[in-house]
Design an enzyme around this catalytic site. Structure first.
Site, PDB file in Angstrom:
ATOM      1  N   VAL A   1       0.880  -1.253   0.046  1.00  0.00           N
ATOM      2  CA  VAL A   1      -0.056   0.173   0.129  1.00  0.00           C
ATOM      3  C   VAL A   1       0.761   1.307  -0.034  1.00  0.00           C
ATOM      4  CG1 VAL A   1      -0.102  -0.015   2.499  1.00  0.00           C
ATOM      5  CG2 VAL A   1      -2.170   1.094   0.978  1.00  0.00           C
ATOM      6  N   LYS A   2       2.019   1.155   0.465  1.00  0.00           N
ATOM      7  CA  LYS A   2       2.909   2.316   0.589  1.00  0.00           C
ATOM      8  C   LYS A   2       3.382   2.757  -0.771  1.00  0.00           C
ATOM      9  CE  LYS A   2       2.741   2.593   5.154  1.00  0.00           C
ATOM     10  NZ  LYS A   2       2.220   3.566   5.803  1.00  0.00           N
ATOM     11  N   ASP A   3       3.213   2.006  -1.591  1.00  0.00           N
ATOM     12  CA  ASP A   3       3.814   2.672  -3.068  1.00  0.00           C
ATOM     13  C   ASP A   3       2.813   4.107  -3.472  1.00  0.00           C
ATOM     14  OD1 ASP A   3       5.171   0.496  -3.463  1.00  0.00           O
ATOM     15  OD2 ASP A   3       3.902  -0.514  -5.034  1.00  0.00           O
TER      16      ASP A   3
ATOM     17  N   ALA B   1       4.563   6.935  -1.469  1.00  0.00           N
ATOM     18  CA  ALA B   1       5.796   7.072  -2.262  1.00  0.00           C
ATOM     19  C   ALA B   1       5.805   7.980  -3.491  1.00  0.00           C
ATOM     20  CB  ALA B   1       6.508   5.743  -2.488  1.00  0.00           C
TER      21      ALA B   1
END
Length: 360
Positions: free
Chosen positions: A62-64, A67
């Site tokens: 999910v952190k894409d 970012a």
């Protein structure tokens, strides 16, 4: 006989949320992840429970989304120029997303992270070309906290940014403009509750804000909290911030403060759920066995919370949560009976599922 879409209540075709045309590189491929109907848990509860498959983002989590959003925001504001350096303090997944984006856009990447994180994450960051500095895991108030070290490092460099994922609200904005709208469309606006754990607060705040607005306040938004975090107490007490104590085997979730990202929405939360590690580990193995889903502990914790929220809302309710990442980033721990026993979690694995704990 009901069709699959009638049974699950979700849009089975990804055509309406995903273009059939080519996308522009790594950043263009982030988002538009499937919404998975969790059949076994739905049948057990008499509700419809879904997991947003964020492990299908190109960087694996999910952190894409955060970012890409944070770096685009810095570029648009002129805070970084070609060839610059991106520095972050992260428990792993945001760093991995940033390392991918940096490779794709020509930046150097430097990551400071707590030395409690899995070796798989550290190895992957280095494989992606990032400089990695594991540092002692100390509270945010301590000047040696990994976030402060990242900030100080960036300040010493020319053409460098500290991305500040916890308090940079470009993080929450990414979910307000992408994850939230995707969930709304995939459920056709029929969603009674959304719940997930929070580290930076970006996913919960961004998705929560969007769903609250679109549903005119009908959709309940709940926070799921692991041991060692203060947010369950903060929400349920009406704003009492206690001293952090205890710990969890989950990585990247739980918090000792209200971040700026979470602060954009915390007062609009419906409630909070405390989820013990034992329940998260048990669910991790259940998801593998009954759904074929190989997810990490934070995803499993989210699903436990989704089940509990669905039970609170009653039969027929529709609840969505986030499947943050895959288990391969933690497999040397989560599928080792010895490691789990060292954490007092050996009996958390259901007896019938202990066959999956093969990494001893």
């Amino acid at each position: 006989m009901e069709s699959d879409s009638q049974q699950t209540g979700v849009q089975q075709s990804r055509g309406s949320v995903t273009s059939n045309s080519a996308v522009n590189g790594f950043t263009g491929s982030v988002g538009n992840t499937p919404l998975i109907y969790l059949k076994t848990l739905s049948q057990l509860t008499g509700c419809k429970i879904y997991g947003k498959a964020e492990f299908q983002n190109p960087g694996g989590s999910v952190k894409d989304r955060a970012a890409v959003s944070i770096i685009r925001d810095a570029e648009e504001k002129g805070r970084i120029k070609p060839g610059g350096t991106v520095v972050e303090g992260t428990a792993g997944n945001t760093g991995i997303g940033l390392a991918h984006v940096c490779r794709a856009r020509g930046y150097k990447c430097v990551i400071f992270m707590p030395n409690t994180q899995s070796q798989e994450k550290i190895d992957l960051l280095r494989m992606l070309g990032a400089e990695v500095y594991p540092v002692p895991a100390v509270p945010y108030e301590n000047p040696l906290n990994y976030n402060h070290q990242a900030k100080e490092y960036a300040e010493k460099l020319e053409n460098a940014i500290w991305t500040d994922q916890f308090d940079n609200t470009a993080n929450a904005y990414a979910h307000y403009i992408s994850t939230g709208p995707e969930i709304w469309e995939q459920t056709k606006g029929e969603i009674d509750g959304f719940v997930c754990a929070t580290g930076t607060g970006g996913t919960l705040a961004g998705v929560g804000k969007y769903l609250k607005e679109k549903s005119n306040g009908r959709t309940q938004i709940w926070l799921a909290d692991p041991p060692g975090s203060v947010l369950y107490e903060y929400v349920t007490s009406g704003g009492n911030l206690v001293e952090r104590s205890g710990s969890s085997v989950t990585e990247g979730i739980g918090q000792g403060r209200v971040t700026s990202n979470l602060g954009t929405f915390v007062n609009d939360l419906t409630g909070a759920l405390h989820i013990p590690d034992e329940k998260a580990i048990s669910m991790l193995y259940q998801l593998l066995d009954t759904e074929g889903l190989y997810v990490g502990a934070s995803s499993a914790l989210n699903v436990v919370a989704a089940v509990e929220l669905a039970q609170k809302l009653g039969k027929g309710s529709k609840v969505v949560t986030i499947l943050c990442d895959g288990a391969y980033r933690y497999q040397s721990r989560l599928f080792s009976k010895k490691w789990l026993e060292s954490k007092g979690l050996g009996r958390a694995i259901p007896d019938s599922l202990r066959k999956y704990a093969v990494l001893d």
